[in-house]
Design a protein around this motif. Structure first.
Motif: not given
Length: 127
Positions: A5-6, A61-65, A100-105
């Protein structure tokens, strides 16, 4: 099934509702005048948005999946770009003691979200 939960405070509920609908690829399960709730199973997430007059500062800081494969990460990136969002890539990056491989929005209130696939452990936090 357990869900993380966020709860986020947002300045403009309608704008954030649209962003998260498109980012998550899901409809909210509850919409009120000052509150929205998403309950999604991929990822297992209970995300609530509460409209507040004053939202400022960077308290997150940030959130991620985290996803299970490179292909799954790319699938989410393609879906999000089709929604019209800019997805900033970071491939083969070392972060948080992992490669890691990642992308940000970025959401309407400036919170950065990453979709990432962890390829290997690393001995350093960031390169």
């Amino acid at each position: 099934m357990a869900h993380i939960h966020i709860g986020l405070n947002v300045k403009d509920l309608k704008e954030s509702l649209d962003f998260y609908r498109r980012m998550l690829g899901a409809e909210p399960v509850k919409v009120k005048e000052d509150y929205v709730k998403y309950l999604v199973n991929n990822p297992n997430l209970n995300l609530t948005l509460s409209e507040k007059k004053n939202v400022e500062g960077n308290q997150i800081n940030h959130l991620g999946i985290q996803v299970e494969s490179y292909e799954e990460m790319l699938s989410h990136k393609e879906r999000i770009e089709k929604e019209g969002f800019f997805a900033r890539e970071e491939m083969d990056t070392t972060c948080c003691y992992a490669v890691q491989d990642k992308f940000w929005v970025t959401d309407p209130d400036g919170i950065e979200w990453e979709y990432f696939y962890t390829k290997a452990d690393a001995e350093v936090h960031t390169i």
